[in-house]
Design an enzyme around this catalytic site. Structure first.
Site, short mmCIF file in Angstrom:
data_model
loop_
_atom_site.label_atom_id
_atom_site.label_comp_id
_atom_site.label_asym_id
_atom_site.label_seq_id
_atom_site.Cartn_x
_atom_site.Cartn_y
_atom_site.Cartn_z
N TYR A 13 0.83 -1.20 0.00
CA TYR A 13 0.00 0.00 0.00
C TYR A 13 0.88 1.26 0.00
O TYR A 13 2.09 1.19 0.16
CB TYR A 13 -0.90 -0.01 1.23
CG TYR A 13 -0.17 -0.35 2.50
CD1 TYR A 13 0.73 0.56 3.06
CD2 TYR A 13 -0.36 -1.58 3.13
CE1 TYR A 13 1.40 0.26 4.22
CE2 TYR A 13 0.33 -1.89 4.30
CZ TYR A 13 1.20 -0.96 4.83
OH TYR A 13 1.88 -1.26 5.96
N SER A 239 6.93 3.07 13.04
CA SER A 239 6.48 1.70 12.85
C SER A 239 4.98 1.73 12.54
O SER A 239 4.35 2.78 12.64
CB SER A 239 6.71 0.90 14.12
OG SER A 239 5.80 1.34 15.11
N LYS A 240 4.46 0.58 12.21
CA LYS A 240 3.03 0.49 11.89
C LYS A 240 2.18 1.04 13.02
O LYS A 240 1.18 1.69 12.81
CB LYS A 240 2.66 -0.96 11.64
CG LYS A 240 2.47 -1.25 10.18
CD LYS A 240 1.80 -2.57 9.99
CE LYS A 240 1.61 -2.81 8.52
NZ LYS A 240 1.19 -4.14 8.21
N ARG A 241 2.64 0.71 14.23
CA ARG A 241 1.86 1.11 15.40
C ARG A 241 1.80 2.63 15.55
O ARG A 241 0.83 3.20 16.03
CB ARG A 241 2.49 0.47 16.65
CG ARG A 241 1.58 0.36 17.81
CD ARG A 241 2.01 -0.78 18.72
NE ARG A 241 3.46 -0.88 18.78
CZ ARG A 241 4.19 -0.36 19.76
NH1 ARG A 241 3.62 0.28 20.74
NH2 ARG A 241 5.49 -0.51 19.77
#
Ligand code: GLU
Length: 462
Positions: A13, A239-241
């Protein structure tokens, strides 16, 4: 004319780091009446997918970032790359290297054992003997072995690399003829007329190699602008978080395009202490020379604050349009105006706004136990009853002030404070003690629904 580009590799994505460099590139092109073009770097067939390209385009569409002209797909340009490989071979600026895998591994191991930088040793640079059999040669470009390579960066200033520390005759085409990354990037940027490259500084180490290609092909260099990374609050890579997630996830979380773009433009770029930028202002004010030299810090509170700002300042027409994503069809009439005027002050995200709208518009079937306990003390039912009757008797109830007058009348008649009416009424109308102003809620749902909710609460025997 300024021509910028966004050149994503469609491996997944679109994430916000990528979107930020796309935005910077877009703004700088628009500011200069130039072009912002899109190139899909899809040469890595194993890792690329069409879905990823579509996801990127979908995100652009959501955000209203339009690219100019046709999209360039690297996967469709093998002939072009092959032509330049041949040219460099013909000019003696590149050569075939027949080193076997085993030989290369051995070379690397020896260099590592000697604590040297691992690099190609130039064995076939000036080779004119008979090549070994059974080996598909790779093509290597003749890169400078000594001296300085200076990247004149628009953000970082002059970044000096020592050729002997970073370069060797790197591969520009693999044994099967497939061209390599740094080679095709330089060719495409040139052929697409890109004269301003704005990209993440994780690409800075590629730039000297790309400059070798520019030099060998006699192409003029574009202006490079390497944008420092986005870090989390702890100063680490995002990060994703922390939010390094799919741009479309921001849509799902209820952020508006305007807020997200405004948030991103301020990650690593500033204009005085201004925080709110319309798209026009961004275009007008953005200049890569003002990009910060150090990493920027991602801050969710700031994004929420901006989103609340944009929600609050959107017209009700715009909000109604955005809320269709949540299955809400709010046609334009007075009630909708009161509803959105009231609720847009209270929502940080469109998702929250949608749930506030639903809370107001749906008849409650459950009542929050804590709220009931607090609001339904002695006399609450009688008060609600009286209020319901008063409402029933009123002919002209339209605006919040009309409902307010009824409450006032009852408070005076019963000689009680507003809170005594307001608390049970709020639970009856909304199922709990929190929420927007009651006068507004009643004006929005109207007399019949107000009476129904009061009757329901009375029957529920709270
Ligand atoms: N395709 C590269 C990426 O997705 C960007 C290359 C560039 O901007 O030069 O990270």
């Amino acid at each position: 004319m300024v021509v910028t580009r966004f050149a994503p590799s469609p491996t997944g994505y679109l994430h916000i780091g990528g979107l930020r460099t796309a935005l910077f590139s877009y703004l700088w092109a628009k500011e200069n009446g130039g072009k912002f073009v899109l190139r899909i770097e899809d040469t890595d067939k194993a890792r690329n997918s069409e879905e990823a390209t579509e996801a990127i385009l979908k995100a652009f569409d959501w955000l209203g970032l339009e690219h100019d002209g046709e999209i360039t797909y690297q996967s469709q340009r093998d002939d072009i790359y092959a032509k330049y490989i041949k040219q460099l071979l013909d000019e003696g600026k590149a050569y075939k290297c027949y080193m076997s895998k085993e030989e290369l591994t051995e070379l690397r191991e020896t260099q590592m054992a000697n604590k040297e930088r691992t690099k190609y040793n130039g064995k076939y640079r000036d080779f004119d003997g008979t090549p070994p059999e059974g080996i598909q040669p790779v093509i290597r470009i003749k890169a400078p072995q000594t001296g300085e390579i200076i990247v004149k960066d628009g953000v970082k200033g002059d970044v000096v690399f020592q050729a002997e520390d970073i370069l060797d005759d790197f591969v520009i085409a693999r044994g099967d003829g497939a061209p390599t990354y740094n080679f095709v990037v330089a060719i495409d940027d040139h052929l697409m007329g890109i004269n301003q490259v704005i990209r993440g500084d994780d690409h800075l180490s590629n730039t000297p190699k790309q400059m070798v290609v520019y030099e060998a092909l006699g192409f003029p260099l574009p202006k490079f602008n390497h944008v420092p990374m986005i870090h989390n609050a702890a100063g680490k890579k995002l990060s994703k978080r922390d939010g390094a997630t799919d741009v479309m996830a921001y849509k799902e979380m209820g952020y508006t395009p305007a807020a997200l773009l405004n948030f991103l433009v301020r990650l690593g770029w500033s204009h005085g202490d201004q925080e709110i930028f319309s798209m026009d202002e961004m275009i007008h004010l953005f200049n890569p020379v003002d990009i910060n030299k150090s990493a920027s810090i991602y801050n969710t509170d700031k994004l929420d604050w901006l989103n609340a700002h944009y929600i609050k300042n959107s017209s009700n027409d715009e909000l109604a349009q955005l809320l269709t994503e949540y299955g809400l069809v709010l046609t334009s009439h007075d009630k909708r105006e009161i509803l959105l005027d009231t609720l847009k002050e209270r929502a940080k995200t469109l998702k929250e706004l949608a749930s506030l709208v639903n809370e107001v518009l749906s008849t409650p079937h459950e009542y929050d136990a804590k709220s009931v306990k607090k609001a339904f003390k002695d006399g609450a039912i009688e008060i609600l009853n009286n209020f319901g009757k008063k409402i029933d008797a009123c002919e002209e109830l339209h605006l919040p002030v009309d409902y307010h007058a009824v409450m006032e009348g009852l408070a005076t008649e019963m000689e009680i404070g507003f809170g005594k009416i307001g608390q049970p009424l709020r639970v009856a109308l909304l199922g709990k003690l929190s929420g927007p102003g009651l006068d507004e809620v009643m004006a929005i749902i109207g007399k019949e629904e107000t009476m129904l909710r009061i009757a329901n609460a009375i029957t529920a025997n709270l």
